[in-house]
Structure formats: C-alpha cells, structure tokens
Design a protein around this motif. Structure first.
Motif, PDB file in Angstrom:
ATOM      1  N   TRP A  93       8.965  10.408   3.860  1.00 11.88           N
ATOM      2  CA  TRP A  93       9.703  11.620   3.500  1.00 11.88           C
ATOM      3  C   TRP A  93       9.467  12.052   2.060  1.00 11.88           C
ATOM      4  O   TRP A  93      10.003  13.042   1.616  1.00 11.88           O
ATOM      5  N   THR A  94       8.693  11.274   1.320  1.00 13.46           N
ATOM      6  CA  THR A  94       8.413  11.680  -0.051  1.00 13.46           C
ATOM      7  C   THR A  94       7.421  12.839  -0.027  1.00 13.46           C
ATOM      8  O   THR A  94       6.526  12.865   0.802  1.00 13.46           O
ATOM      9  N   SER A  95       7.607  13.753  -0.926  1.00  9.16           N
ATOM     10  CA  SER A  95       6.716  14.903  -1.001  1.00  9.16           C
ATOM     11  C   SER A  95       5.279  14.429  -1.167  1.00  9.16           C
ATOM     12  O   SER A  95       4.984  13.586  -2.012  1.00  9.16           O
ATOM     13  N   TYR A 133      -2.904   7.120   4.115  1.00 11.35           N
ATOM     14  CA  TYR A 133      -1.618   6.913   3.448  1.00 11.35           C
ATOM     15  C   TYR A 133      -0.554   7.866   3.996  1.00 11.35           C
ATOM     16  O   TYR A 133       0.548   7.460   4.324  1.00 11.35           O
ATOM     17  N   LEU A 150       2.736  15.909  -2.299  1.00 17.93           N
ATOM     18  CA  LEU A 150       2.147  16.307  -3.577  1.00 17.93           C
ATOM     19  C   LEU A 150       2.327  15.223  -4.627  1.00 17.93           C
ATOM     20  O   LEU A 150       1.420  14.907  -5.390  1.00 17.93           O
ATOM     21  N   VAL A 151       3.535  14.666  -4.637  1.00 14.93           N
ATOM     22  CA  VAL A 151       3.866  13.641  -5.615  1.00 14.93           C
ATOM     23  C   VAL A 151       3.004  12.398  -5.392  1.00 14.93           C
ATOM     24  O   VAL A 151       2.471  11.814  -6.337  1.00 14.93           O
ATOM     25  N   ILE A 184      10.915   5.958   3.776  1.00 13.41           N
ATOM     26  CA  ILE A 184      11.017   6.560   2.436  1.00 13.41           C
ATOM     27  C   ILE A 184       9.680   7.163   1.969  1.00 13.41           C
ATOM     28  O   ILE A 184       9.653   8.339   1.588  1.00 13.41           O
ATOM     29  N   PRO A 185       8.558   6.440   2.052  1.00 13.28           N
ATOM     30  CA  PRO A 185       7.296   7.088   1.665  1.00 13.28           C
ATOM     31  C   PRO A 185       6.959   8.265   2.580  1.00 13.28           C
ATOM     32  O   PRO A 185       6.383   9.255   2.143  1.00 13.28           O
ATOM     33  N   GLU A 223      11.046  19.384   1.583  1.00 16.51           N
ATOM     34  CA  GLU A 223       9.735  18.836   1.264  1.00 16.51           C
ATOM     35  C   GLU A 223       8.604  19.786   1.606  1.00 16.51           C
ATOM     36  O   GLU A 223       7.457  19.529   1.263  1.00 16.51           O
ATOM     37  N   MET A 249       0.420  20.733 -11.038  1.00 15.54           N
ATOM     38  CA  MET A 249      -0.736  19.861 -10.847  1.00 15.54           C
ATOM     39  C   MET A 249      -2.041  20.621 -11.023  1.00 15.54           C
ATOM     40  O   MET A 249      -3.040  20.079 -11.466  1.00 15.54           O
ATOM     41  N   ILE A 304       0.108  12.318  -3.966  1.00 17.19           N
ATOM     42  CA  ILE A 304      -1.269  12.660  -4.348  1.00 17.19           C
ATOM     43  C   ILE A 304      -1.442  12.490  -5.853  1.00 17.19           C
ATOM     44  O   ILE A 304      -2.418  11.913  -6.333  1.00 17.19           O
ATOM     45  N   TYR A 305      -0.454  12.948  -6.599  1.00 18.35           N
ATOM     46  CA  TYR A 305      -0.518  12.861  -8.054  1.00 18.35           C
ATOM     47  C   TYR A 305      -0.633  11.406  -8.492  1.00 18.35           C
ATOM     48  O   TYR A 305      -1.434  11.071  -9.364  1.00 18.35           O
ATOM     49  N   SER A 306       0.137  10.520  -7.837  1.00 19.42           N
ATOM     50  CA  SER A 306       0.047   9.103  -8.180  1.00 19.42           C
ATOM     51  C   SER A 306      -1.313   8.527  -7.827  1.00 19.42           C
ATOM     52  O   SER A 306      -1.861   7.726  -8.573  1.00 19.42           O
ATOM     53  N   TRP A 307      -1.851   8.942  -6.671  1.00 14.33           N
ATOM     54  CA  TRP A 307      -3.165   8.422  -6.289  1.00 14.33           C
ATOM     55  C   TRP A 307      -4.230   8.862  -7.292  1.00 14.33           C
ATOM     56  O   TRP A 307      -5.187   8.130  -7.544  1.00 14.33           O
ATOM     57  N   LEU A 361      -4.408  19.715   1.427  1.00 14.83           N
ATOM     58  CA  LEU A 361      -3.984  19.235   0.107  1.00 14.83           C
ATOM     59  C   LEU A 361      -4.756  17.992  -0.320  1.00 14.83           C
ATOM     60  O   LEU A 361      -5.195  17.889  -1.462  1.00 14.83           O
ATOM     61  N   PHE A 401       0.834  -1.206   0.000  1.00 17.98           N
ATOM     62  CA  PHE A 401       0.000   0.000   0.000  1.00 17.98           C
ATOM     63  C   PHE A 401       0.868   1.254   0.000  1.00 17.98           C
ATOM     64  O   PHE A 401       0.642   2.198  -0.759  1.00 17.98           O
TER      65      PHE A 401
END
Lengths: 260, 309
Positions: B137-139, B186, B141-142, B134-135, A200, A224, B144-147, B250, A17
C-alpha cells in the motif's frame, strides 16, 4: 505443523527485500545532505521544512478531500450493488454484473487514464475535482463491493432480519434497523480501503487531474522529475505512517467484525 | 436516497406509506426489476468512467490526427499499421517479455512465501500478512525513489560493494533491464502472494493428512495434492501480476533508460508529449486487445487444467 527452517529463512529474505526501500527511505529522511546518496549527518530539518511548504500542504488537503469523496461514492455504490448481488433472489444477468464489477481490477491503469482523458476532452466534460473523484470511486468500487459482500453473506445465515420481520418490521425497517448497522463496520472498512486506493493513486490522477488540481502523488512525481529534494523521504515517512494507521484500523475492524 | 433514509422512523401505527412500500420492494428483492434497480447506480458509474472511455479510445484509434492534438474523424487503419511497425513492435515485444519474466519471477519467489505463510507461520500469520500489506500500500513513487538511492551509480549498493572490495569500479545497475524487472517484481510480488495464500488457505488440511496416511511422501503429497488444489490461486496471481505489468510506465521511466522503453511509456508520451491521440489510442488498443486475448487464452487453459486436476 512441523518447523521448516529453510522456508522460514527464504521468507525472511523476501521480507528484507520488501522492506529495504522503506528502511532506506526512513534512514535518509534524517540525512543532512542535499544529494541523497551519502550520509552527512543527522537532522530533523526536512521534517520541519515539510510543514512550511505551502504547496505540499495544499496538495495534502486536496488528496484528502479527493479520497473522502471517492470513498463515499464507492461505498454507497458498493453497498447497493453487493446487496442486490447477495441478498436478492437469483436473477438473470447477475453473472454479467459480477464480471462488470471486476473489470476495473483487470484493466491496466494507464488504459483507464488515457481513456478517461480522451473521453472527457472529446465530450467537453470539464476535468475537475468531481470527475477525478468519480474516476477514483470507479477504481475503488471492486474493493468496497467485495468487503461489503463478504459481510452481507455472513449475515445472511444469521436470519436476524427474519426475526425482525416476525416481530412486525417491514422489509425496509429490517434493512435499515438491523442489516445496515450490522454491516456498518464492513462498509467502513471498505471505505477505508477505497480511501487508501484514492490516496495512493498516481496514474489516473496524472492523466485527468485538470489544471490546478495537484494531489500528493502528482506533487511527489514532479519533485522527483524536476529537482530532487531530500524532503521526499521525510514526506514519504509521514505518508507511510498514515497508511499504516489506516490499514491497522481496517484490519482491527475486520477482526472485530468476525468476532461479533 | 439520503433524504429517504432520514424519513420519520416511527411507523408504530404500521401505516406503511407508499415510499416505504417501494423501499421494501427494493430491499426484498423477489422481483428481478428491484435487483436491476439497485445495480443501476454502479452500472452507470462503470459505464461513464470505464466503458465509454475505453470505447471512445477504440473509436479514436481509427481516426486521424489533426493540428494541435485535435482529432479528425475519418476511418483509417493507418494508426494500427504504424503501431505494429517494426519500430514500435520491438517495444510491444519487450513489454510482453518483461511482464512474462516478472510474472515468472513473482511466482517463483511468491509460492514458497505463500506456502510458508499458510502452512508454517502459525500464530504469527496475521502479523506477517499485515507486514506484507504495508509495502503493497505504500506509494510506488516513494519506493522508486528509494530504489534510485540504492541502485544508482554512486548508490548504496555500489558503495557497499566497493567498500567490501568485491568490485573496483561502480557497476551500471540503474537504467538497465535488470533494474526495471527488479522494480516490477518489487511492486507486483504482493499481487502474486495474496491470491496464492488465499487458495492455499482453502485446502482442507485433512486431504494432506490423508495423503500422508496413505503412504505418500512430502514431495509426492505436494505435487499430487497441494499443488493441483492451489492452481486457481496460481492462475489468479499470474493474471493479477501480468496485467498491471503490461501497463506500467513509472518503473521504466525512473529505473530504466532508453533501452527499456515500454508500451506504457509510449502511450504516455503520445498522449501528453507528442499529442498524437489517435496513434496513442491505437497503441493502447493493441495493448488492450493483446491483454484480453491473453487473459482469455489463459482462462481456457485454466479451465482445462482444473478439469484435469
């Protein structure tokens, strides 16, 4: 400990997930289609066009400068504060300082964002690079402080400073010749965390970045919002790589610190 | 301070200068004034970038809106009355509902995960923890774009289901409460797992062995030994998940629709679009005050619970 198959497969599902969006992002960064939903074919062109996008590159430079400034401020502030909290004799008001330092963690970012915006505008403080860097340092302060605090506490038991002072060093010499070098990796790893926090950060920058300051997350947001381009996926993959490198080096530092 | 650090370091003659004596006084920390002096920079920083802004927000919530996003400083409760009007109260209640469901879901999903990482992961624990970070600390926004790519009307999920023949027409998944809560879970799941993990790590394994030795079964040991000792982590995780959820805008902006408008969206809109700062400040104050009282009540509950355990 015994094995537990059920729990293990549950965890695999959670990891799936958590990594699903990252995997999608990675795969679609090679998708040869403007609309991002259907797979049309393999291409590297989005990566190529990233490096020719002047706006993106300047946003990247701004974000890096901001993150460097914020992590410097946050580590200096965090060093002084956590030194006084851990190494000084207990004093009145230490609890107040401790809870004050954790306030940024307990505050939704949107509140900080609009608070900073209304305060700066009303107080006629210009919204520029330095106010934004200061705000980022404030958000990152709890991270640097806790990283440095942990190291200073573990150094406390080693009594190396006592040894230095027995050998004739003043307290100040013991501090900057013994404590500071030993705490160095922890300071640096705190600074890396602060760097990541600033790098970030979207919400605070969104509210108080003045006109002309475009950071990477703000740029991604406007991409976006107005006109989707598949470049976002390629950009996100590059950013992810950077984050992984930063985090891995931070982890390595912490581990080296623990073994030394 | 920098220039002082660069001062000549060969004090071989032990003629301590007054600067060095002052620095030693500062570092020695026997005097409370030295401690306060070292804490001044951080305190001032937090004062300028956090406390004063929030205070100014609270003050502004009692003022009146002027033309062109200006503020007229007259004392009024009108903004608060408007913020608690039924039209906006729905948004407040929805936000609290979403945040509570997200926190609950994160606890349900996160506890087994933290339990596994702490008790069963063995040698792979460190790798798994890094994979978790890792997830985190991932931005966002990015992500969200994938979702959006996954959940959209012609997205991956719908396409897969259509291809498998499970559904005949695409489902509406994006822009529903489901997609917003999914996004929130998430983003904030790691905020739950990390404190849970660290409190499970602190439980001495000998306690659990002792419980087994005294004849307790797996479930009894879990309920009577592990769970009570993990409670501080449960509380910390719940607060760390709930607080950012309440302020999130967001997720609802990109994954939600008009029916999933949250307080965060309202605040953003008032400050950046409608330019009604006093009203926006009042909404933010409502958010902040409900958050503070919630956290306070929760801490009271926590201390009672911990005393009992």
């Amino acid at each position: 400990m015994t094995k537990n198959k059920g729990l293990a497969s549950f965890c695999c599902l959670i990891y799936a997930f958590l990594y699903l969006p990252l995997a999608v992002m990675f795969v679609f960064s090679f998708n040869d289609a403007r609309r991002n939903v259907v797979w049309k074919g393999f291409t590297f062109k989005w990566y190529g066009s990233l490096f020719h996008n002047a706006e993106l590159l300047s946003a990247l430079v701004t974000t890096l400068e901001l993150a460097i400034a914020a992590s410097l401020f946050a580590s200096v502030l965090g060093l002084f504060a956590s030194y006084a909290m851990t190494r000084h004799a207990p004093f009145k008001g230490r609890g107040v300082y401790a809870s004050l330092m954790s306030v940024p963690l307990m505050m939704p970012e949107v509140v900080m964002g609009v608070g900073l915006l209304s305060f700066f505008v009303r107080a006629h403080i210009p919204l520029n690079f330095w106010t934004l860097a200061g705000a980022h340092a404030m958000i990152a302060l709890p991270y640097t402080a806790s990283s440095i605090r942990a190291r200073l506490l573990s150094l406390k038991d080693s009594r190396l400073e006592d040894a230095a002072m027995d050998l004739g060093a003043t307290e100040w010499e013991a501090f900057y010749k013994v404590t500071l070098p030993l705490a160095g990796p922890a300071i640096f790893s705190g600074a890396l965390l602060a760097f990541t926090v600033s790098f970030e950060d979207f919400v605070t920058s969104f509210f108080i970045a003045g006109i002309g300051i475009v950071t990477m997350p703000i740029k991604i947001y406007s991409m976006m919002k107005f006109g989707v381009t598949p470049e976002i996926n390629a950009l996100a993959c590059c950013l992810l790589l950077l984050t992984v490198v930063l985090l891995a080096s931070q982890k390595l530092l912490v581990r080296k610190d623990a073994t030394s | 301070m920098r220039t002082i650090i660069a001062a000549p370091e060969d004090s071989a003659l032990k003629e301590t200068s007054s600067v060095e004596r002052a620095l030693s006084w500062l570092v020695r920390g026997k005097d409370p004034r030295a401690s306060h002096a070292m804490l001044i920079p951080a305190t001032l920083w937090l004062l300028c970038f956090l406390l004063l802004p929030v205070a100014s927000l609270l003050a502004m919530s009692l003022a009146t809106r002027g033309p062109y996003s200006s503020v007229i400083w007259t004392f009024t409760w009108a903004n608060f009355a408007r913020a608690l009007d039924h039209k906006y109260l729905v948004i407040v209640l929805r936000t609290v509902g979403y945040a509570l469901s997200t926190t609950g879901l994160c606890l349900i999903l996160g506890f087994p995960m933290a339990y596994f990482l702490s008790f069963y992961a063995g040698k792979r624990r460190e790798t798994l923890m890094i994979l978790l970070m890792i997830p985190f600390w991932t931005s966002c926004l990015v992500a969200i774009y994938s979702w959006i790519i996954i959940l959209g009307r012609a997205g991956l999920l719908n396409n897969t289901l259509l291809w498998l023949g499970v559904i005949k027409t695409p489902l509406l998944i994006l822009n529903t409460p489901f997609s917003v809560i999914l996004g929130l879970v998430y983003f904030y799941l790691p905020f739950m797992i990390l404190p849970l993990f660290s409190s499970l790590e602190k439980i001495p394994r000998t306690y659990i062995e002792a419980s087994y030795d005294l004849g307790a079964g797996t479930i009894e040991t879990f309920v009577k030994v592990t769970l009570p000792l993990a409670l501080p982590g449960v509380f910390a995780g719940c607060i760390l998940t709930f607080v950012p959820c309440i302020g999130d805008f967001l997720t609802a902006e990109f994954l939600g629709g008009p029916k999933t408008y949250l307080i965060g969206n309202l605040v953003q809109n008032q400050f950046l679009m409608a330019q009604d700062w006093p009203f926006g400040a009042a909404v933010t104050s409502v958010l902040l005050l409900s958050l503070i009282s919630g956290v306070y009540l929760y801490q009271r509950l926590e201390s009672q619970e911990l005393e009992r355990a």
